[in-house]
Design an enzyme around this catalytic site. Structure first.
Site, PDB file in Angstrom:
ATOM      1  N   ARG A 163       0.815  -1.236   0.000  1.00 20.54           N
ATOM      2  CA  ARG A 163       0.000   0.000   0.000  1.00 20.54           C
ATOM      3  C   ARG A 163       0.842   1.276   0.000  1.00 20.54           C
ATOM      4  O   ARG A 163       0.346   2.345   0.372  1.00 20.54           O
ATOM      5  CB  ARG A 163      -0.984   0.014   1.163  1.00 20.54           C
TER       6      ARG A 163
ATOM      7  N   LYS B 291       1.849  11.464 -10.521  1.00 19.60           N
ATOM      8  CA  LYS B 291       0.955  10.626 -11.331  1.00 19.60           C
ATOM      9  C   LYS B 291       1.717   9.371 -11.737  1.00 19.60           C
ATOM     10  O   LYS B 291       2.786   9.460 -12.354  1.00 19.60           O
ATOM     11  CB  LYS B 291       0.503  11.367 -12.596  1.00 19.60           C
TER      12      LYS B 291
ATOM     13  N   GLU C 160       6.596  18.843 -24.178  1.00 20.14           N
ATOM     14  CA  GLU C 160       6.001  19.117 -22.854  1.00 20.14           C
ATOM     15  C   GLU C 160       6.495  20.469 -22.314  1.00 20.14           C
ATOM     16  O   GLU C 160       5.782  21.143 -21.568  1.00 20.14           O
ATOM     17  CB  GLU C 160       6.332  17.985 -21.868  1.00 20.14           C
TER      18      GLU C 160
ATOM     19  N   LYS D 127       5.281  23.241 -13.151  1.00 16.46           N
ATOM     20  CA  LYS D 127       4.553  22.046 -12.740  1.00 16.46           C
ATOM     21  C   LYS D 127       4.434  21.991 -11.222  1.00 16.46           C
ATOM     22  O   LYS D 127       3.386  21.641 -10.679  1.00 16.46           O
ATOM     23  CB  LYS D 127       5.237  20.786 -13.280  1.00 16.46           C
TER      24      LYS D 127
ATOM     25  N   GLU E  10      -5.761  16.695  -9.147  1.00  9.67           N
ATOM     26  CA  GLU E  10      -6.465  17.087 -10.373  1.00  9.67           C
ATOM     27  C   GLU E  10      -7.964  17.272 -10.167  1.00  9.67           C
ATOM     28  O   GLU E  10      -8.792  16.734 -10.914  1.00  9.67           O
ATOM     29  CB  GLU E  10      -6.195  16.073 -11.504  1.00  9.67           C
TER      30      GLU E  10
ATOM     31  N   ARG F 260      -5.077  21.443 -12.158  1.00 12.90           N
ATOM     32  CA  ARG F 260      -4.056  20.514 -12.663  1.00 12.90           C
ATOM     33  C   ARG F 260      -4.413  19.960 -14.044  1.00 12.90           C
ATOM     34  O   ARG F 260      -3.538  19.584 -14.822  1.00 12.90           O
ATOM     35  CB  ARG F 260      -3.835  19.361 -11.667  1.00 12.90           C
TER      36      ARG F 260
ATOM     37  N   ASN G 132      -2.921  18.782 -18.939  1.00 15.67           N
ATOM     38  CA  ASN G 132      -3.371  17.804 -19.916  1.00 15.67           C
ATOM     39  C   ASN G 132      -3.592  18.449 -21.295  1.00 15.67           C
ATOM     40  O   ASN G 132      -4.119  17.800 -22.202  1.00 15.67           O
ATOM     41  CB  ASN G 132      -4.663  17.156 -19.421  1.00 15.67           C
TER      42      ASN G 132
ATOM     43  N   HIS H 169      -3.416  16.440 -24.482  1.00 22.21           N
ATOM     44  CA  HIS H 169      -3.367  15.024 -24.133  1.00 22.21           C
ATOM     45  C   HIS H 169      -4.615  14.238 -24.510  1.00 22.21           C
ATOM     46  O   HIS H 169      -4.550  13.030 -24.680  1.00 22.21           O
ATOM     47  CB  HIS H 169      -3.062  14.860 -22.638  1.00 22.21           C
TER      48      HIS H 169
ATOM     49  N   HIS I 110      -3.376  11.221 -26.330  1.00 25.67           N
ATOM     50  CA  HIS I 110      -3.565   9.864 -25.807  1.00 25.67           C
ATOM     51  C   HIS I 110      -4.369   9.001 -26.777  1.00 25.67           C
ATOM     52  O   HIS I 110      -4.114   7.794 -26.913  1.00 25.67           O
ATOM     53  CB  HIS I 110      -4.283   9.913 -24.450  1.00 25.67           C
TER      54      HIS I 110
ATOM     55  N   HIS J  89       5.122   9.715 -26.805  1.00 26.61           N
ATOM     56  CA  HIS J  89       4.191  10.555 -26.052  1.00 26.61           C
ATOM     57  C   HIS J  89       4.350  12.042 -26.384  1.00 26.61           C
ATOM     58  O   HIS J  89       3.364  12.748 -26.640  1.00 26.61           O
ATOM     59  CB  HIS J  89       4.373  10.310 -24.544  1.00 26.61           C
TER      60      HIS J  89
END
Ligand SMILES: O=C(O)C(=O)C[C@@H](O)[C@H](O)[C@H](O)COP(=O)(O)O
Ligand code: ZN
Length: 363
Positions: free
Chosen positions: A125, A147, A189, A231, A241, A245, A249, A252, A256, A269
């Site tokens: 965990r 993330k 980015e 960032k 997010e 935040r 994206n 993206h 994606h 990417h």
């Protein structure tokens, strides 16, 4: 890169520091600073491990002779960011008898950072993770903010967790051996930070595009530090997010979908994000939000940086749209996109009509 080290603090409930500078992978004291117990697992890939894993291990061992350091190496590339490889890392942690006070070092690009970070988030965990990014993209983006995820055939990063690192240690000297395509992917980015919220930074990138492509030390150091600062500020205000935040994206949702449709073996990417940002700018135009001149500005800069700016041929717009319906930002009210009112002024837009998206995808 010969410029001296810089630090960017990431505030929040679990604050940490991003260390940026040359030869930090040899700084055993810095590497060992975040280690609480007597066990460490170094996770890397088959391209990066032969280059740097022994150096990191030697530096850590010199600083902490009592540390038991194990290693797990995965195949390289986005196609390796799978549930199966995630499971493999957890089994390696079990075989290595790693306890809760163990530290996982993620040595590599975004794929290793995301996958190994997710394993750290889940093992017992949650154990400590130190991100050691070795690509520009990982240094300016994926190693920061917590993330972590793996991809599914149905979509990118669909299984994951928020798990902030204990530290990010970016050794900028490793960029010397970075393939040119990877450098350009990272620059996509970097451009994103200017496009979404800092028009002055975009102007700076216009002025320094050639220096960045030539891997000028000072220009790269400045671009990395400014990107990390952007960032860090955003994730400190909105770590999970819930709002702001999502601006990170930008590009993206389209990007994606392209990566997913290409089976994670087409555009990388950063390249997909470059195309996605141009499509997001075009969507903003179609929706009457932003002037065409700003799309041209963004497109020109990305093109100068050697990045693709058009949808690759042969991709079916309807299939791309279907992927976008499973985008993590989509909600009951439909698709959500990061649009802009112009350079440096991005915002989240809910309920975007699918017809407008298809218009953009069909060119
Ligand atoms: O950190 C974030 O937040 C980002 O969105 C940064 C992105 O550049 C990065 O690619 C991220 O992994 C995408 O996250 P996702 O939630 O869209 O899968
Ligand atoms: Zn990204």
């Amino acid at each position: 890169m010969t410029t001296s080290a810089r630090e960017v603090a990431v505030a929040g409930d679990t604050p940490y520091t991003i260390h940026i500078g040359p030869r930090l992978l040899d700084d055993g004291a810095l590497l060992a600073r975040s280690v609480r117990g007597r066990d460490a697992m170094l996770v890397s890939d088959a391209h990066v491990a032969p280059l740097y894993a022994d150096r990191v291990t030697a530096a850590l061992q010199a600083a902490r002779p009592d540390l038991r350091i194990q290693r797990h190496v995965l195949p390289p590339g986005e196609a390796a960011k799978t549930l199966a490889n995630f499971a493999e890392v957890t089994l390696a942690l079990a075989d290595a008898r790693m306890r809760r006070d163990a530290t996982l070092f993620a040595l590599g690009g975004g794929v290793i950072g995301d996958l190994a970070g997710f394993a750290a988030a889940c093992w017992m965990r949650g154990i400590d993770c130190v991100q050691l990014p070795t690509t520009l993209l990982a240094m300016v983006d994926s190693s920061v903010g917590g993330k972590t995820a793996v991809d599914l055939p149905q979509g990118k990063n669909l299984v994951g967790a928020f798990h902030p690192p204990r530290a990010v240690i970016a050794d900028t000297a490793v960029l010397r051996t970075l393939p040119a395509r990877e450098l350009r992917a990272g620059l996509a980015e970097v451009v994103k930070y200017g496009a979404l919220g800092d028009a002055d930074f975009l102007d700076w990138l216009d002025d320094h595009a050639d220096a960045l492509l030539a891997m000028d030390d000072a220009a790269l150091a400045e671009a990395i530090a400014r990107s990390c600062a952007h960032k860090a500020a955003i994730v400190a205000r909105d770590p999970f997010e819930h709002g702001e935040r999502a601006l990170l994206n930008l590009g993206h949702t389209f990007g994606h979908a392209i990566e997913t449709e290409q089976g994670y073996g087409g555009l990388n990417h950063g390249e997909a994000v470059a195309v996605g940002m141009v499509l997001a700018a075009q969507l903003s135009e179609v929706l009457g939000l932003a002037p065409a001149a700003d799309t041209v500005h963004l497109r020109d800069l990305l093109q100068r940086l050697g990045l693709p700016v058009d949808l690759p041929g042969g991709l079916d717009p309807d299939r791309l749209l279907a992927h976008m319906r499973l985008d993590k930002k989509a909600q009951a009210d439909g698709l959500r996109f990061i649009v802009w009112d112009g350079v440096g002024r991005a915002r989240v837009l809910a309920g975007v009509p699918e017809a407008a998206v298809l218009d953009v995808l069909r060119g």
